[in-house]
Design a protein around this motif. Structure first.
Motif, PDB file in Angstrom:
ATOM      1  N   ALA A  37       8.409   8.358  -9.214  1.00 30.17           N
ATOM      2  CA  ALA A  37       8.743   7.782 -10.347  1.00 30.17           C
ATOM      3  C   ALA A  37       8.996   8.886 -11.538  1.00 30.17           C
ATOM      4  O   ALA A  37       9.681   8.858 -12.408  1.00 30.17           O
ATOM      5  N   ALA A  38       8.140   9.883 -11.457  1.00 26.84           N
ATOM      6  CA  ALA A  38       8.241  11.178 -12.285  1.00 26.84           C
ATOM      7  C   ALA A  38       9.497  11.745 -12.440  1.00 26.84           C
ATOM      8  O   ALA A  38      10.030  12.389 -13.410  1.00 26.84           O
ATOM      9  N   GLU A  39      10.250  11.835 -11.280  1.00 24.50           N
ATOM     10  CA  GLU A  39      11.585  12.607 -11.343  1.00 24.50           C
ATOM     11  C   GLU A  39      12.452  11.828 -10.854  1.00 24.50           C
ATOM     12  O   GLU A  39      13.985  12.225 -11.266  1.00 24.50           O
ATOM     13  N   HIS A  40      12.733  10.403 -10.683  1.00 24.84           N
ATOM     14  CA  HIS A  40      13.700   9.709 -10.513  1.00 24.84           C
ATOM     15  C   HIS A  40      13.720   8.481 -10.977  1.00 24.84           C
ATOM     16  O   HIS A  40      12.694   7.754 -11.517  1.00 24.84           O
ATOM     17  N   ASP A  41      14.796   7.678 -10.931  1.00 27.59           N
ATOM     18  CA  ASP A  41      14.968   6.310 -11.804  1.00 27.59           C
ATOM     19  C   ASP A  41      14.669   5.487 -10.553  1.00 27.59           C
ATOM     20  O   ASP A  41      15.489   5.364  -9.358  1.00 27.59           O
ATOM     21  N   ILE A  42      13.544   4.542 -10.570  1.00 23.28           N
ATOM     22  CA  ILE A  42      13.223   3.742  -9.376  1.00 23.28           C
ATOM     23  C   ILE A  42      13.371   2.206  -9.657  1.00 23.28           C
ATOM     24  O   ILE A  42      13.134   1.723 -10.855  1.00 23.28           O
ATOM     25  N   VAL A  43      14.158   1.658  -8.879  1.00 25.08           N
ATOM     26  CA  VAL A  43      14.094   0.249  -8.631  1.00 25.08           C
ATOM     27  C   VAL A  43      13.398  -0.248  -7.496  1.00 25.08           C
ATOM     28  O   VAL A  43      13.243  -0.032  -6.612  1.00 25.08           O
ATOM     29  N   LEU A  52       0.790  -1.242  -0.021  1.00 25.92           N
ATOM     30  CA  LEU A  52      -0.143   0.012   0.235  1.00 25.92           C
ATOM     31  C   LEU A  52       0.632   1.225  -0.097  1.00 25.92           C
ATOM     32  O   LEU A  52       0.801   2.085  -0.880  1.00 25.92           O
ATOM     33  N   LEU A  53       1.845   1.551   0.979  1.00 30.91           N
ATOM     34  CA  LEU A  53       2.370   2.633   0.937  1.00 30.91           C
ATOM     35  C   LEU A  53       3.660   2.642  -0.224  1.00 30.91           C
ATOM     36  O   LEU A  53       3.849   3.544  -0.841  1.00 30.91           O
ATOM     37  N   GLY A  54       4.239   1.523  -0.339  1.00 31.73           N
ATOM     38  CA  GLY A  54       5.209   1.220  -1.337  1.00 31.73           C
ATOM     39  C   GLY A  54       4.915   1.802  -2.809  1.00 31.73           C
ATOM     40  O   GLY A  54       5.630   2.453  -3.511  1.00 31.73           O
ATOM     41  N   SER A  55       3.465   1.294  -2.958  1.00 26.64           N
ATOM     42  CA  SER A  55       3.100   1.602  -4.270  1.00 26.64           C
ATOM     43  C   SER A  55       3.027   3.075  -4.428  1.00 26.64           C
ATOM     44  O   SER A  55       3.176   3.748  -5.486  1.00 26.64           O
ATOM     45  N   GLU A  56       2.546   3.793  -3.402  1.00 25.56           N
ATOM     46  CA  GLU A  56       2.430   5.260  -3.419  1.00 25.56           C
ATOM     47  C   GLU A  56       3.330   5.895  -3.486  1.00 25.56           C
ATOM     48  O   GLU A  56       3.776   6.925  -4.390  1.00 25.56           O
ATOM     49  N   ILE A  57       4.550   5.518  -2.802  1.00 25.91           N
ATOM     50  CA  ILE A  57       6.039   5.932  -2.813  1.00 25.91           C
ATOM     51  C   ILE A  57       6.517   6.028  -4.309  1.00 25.91           C
ATOM     52  O   ILE A  57       7.214   6.980  -4.829  1.00 25.91           O
TER      53      ILE A  57
END
Length: 197
Positions: free
Chosen positions: A21-27, A11-16
């Protein structure tokens, strides 16, 4: 920034992830459904995850489980599970991740309101949350000059209350809680417990 989000499918992770994601490279990492698999209760699994990530600028953990039950019914195994998962899992994310984070990077861990405001049934959860906060303060001193370490302490999350059949207006929506993790990444603070309630 290149950011690892552990617990990315929750729940929290998906919101984070959505927020960053719009400004950073997310793994992303979680038990299933992410870029990488990780079991927080297994240090070898954490080490294996880091061998696949390369260098990271930030590591965010929105994962970790602890047993909520009346004290009289909590078995040794319930405490062991809680300590191994939410506490030592996050401790090991920092210990193992220190070699994989860039100079000036940031770890952001998760505790919870039950560290300061315990309730009946929260003995295992409260001890784990308080432990995460104490560890982060200490690790911030040890890693000073290398990386920052902070903790986000969510209160009750509205969607969690709703799933429990309780009044969601008494909680904070997960999308709002996610903003606290973004504040940790963007600031200069270290050793701080960020109130997300």
């Amino acid at each position: 920034m290149r950011i690892l989000v552990v617990g990315a499918t929750g729940l929290l992770g998906s919101e984070i992830v959505k927020l960053l994601a719009a400004e950073h490279d997310i793994v992303t990492a979680s038990r299933k459904g992410s870029d990488l698999h990780v079991d927080l209760s297994d240090k070898r699994s954490i080490e294996s995850m880091y061998t696949q990530t390369g260098t990271l600028d930030a590591i965010v953990c929105a994962a970790g489980s602890a047993k909520f039950a009346p004290l009289a019914t909590l078995a040794d195994e319930d405490f062991s599970f809680s300590l191994a998962n939410k506490l030592m899992g996050q401790v090991n994310l920092v210990r193992c991740g220190a070699a994989h984070i860039s100079q000036g990077g940031c770890f952001t861990l998760t505790s919870g309101v039950l560290a300061q405001q315990p309730m009946e049934g929260s003995a295992a959860v409260s001890i784990v949350n308080a432990g995460v906060e104490a560890f982060a303060r200490s690790a911030a001193l040890e890693l000073r000059g290398k990386a920052r370490v902070n903790v986000v302490s969510p209160g009750w999350v509205a969607e969690t209350l709703e799933s429990m059949g309780r009044d969601p207006s008494q909680g904070v929506p997960a999308a709002i809680v996610a903003q606290a993790y973004k504040r940790s990444l963007g600031g200069s603070a270290s050793g701080e417990v960020i109130d997300a309630s």
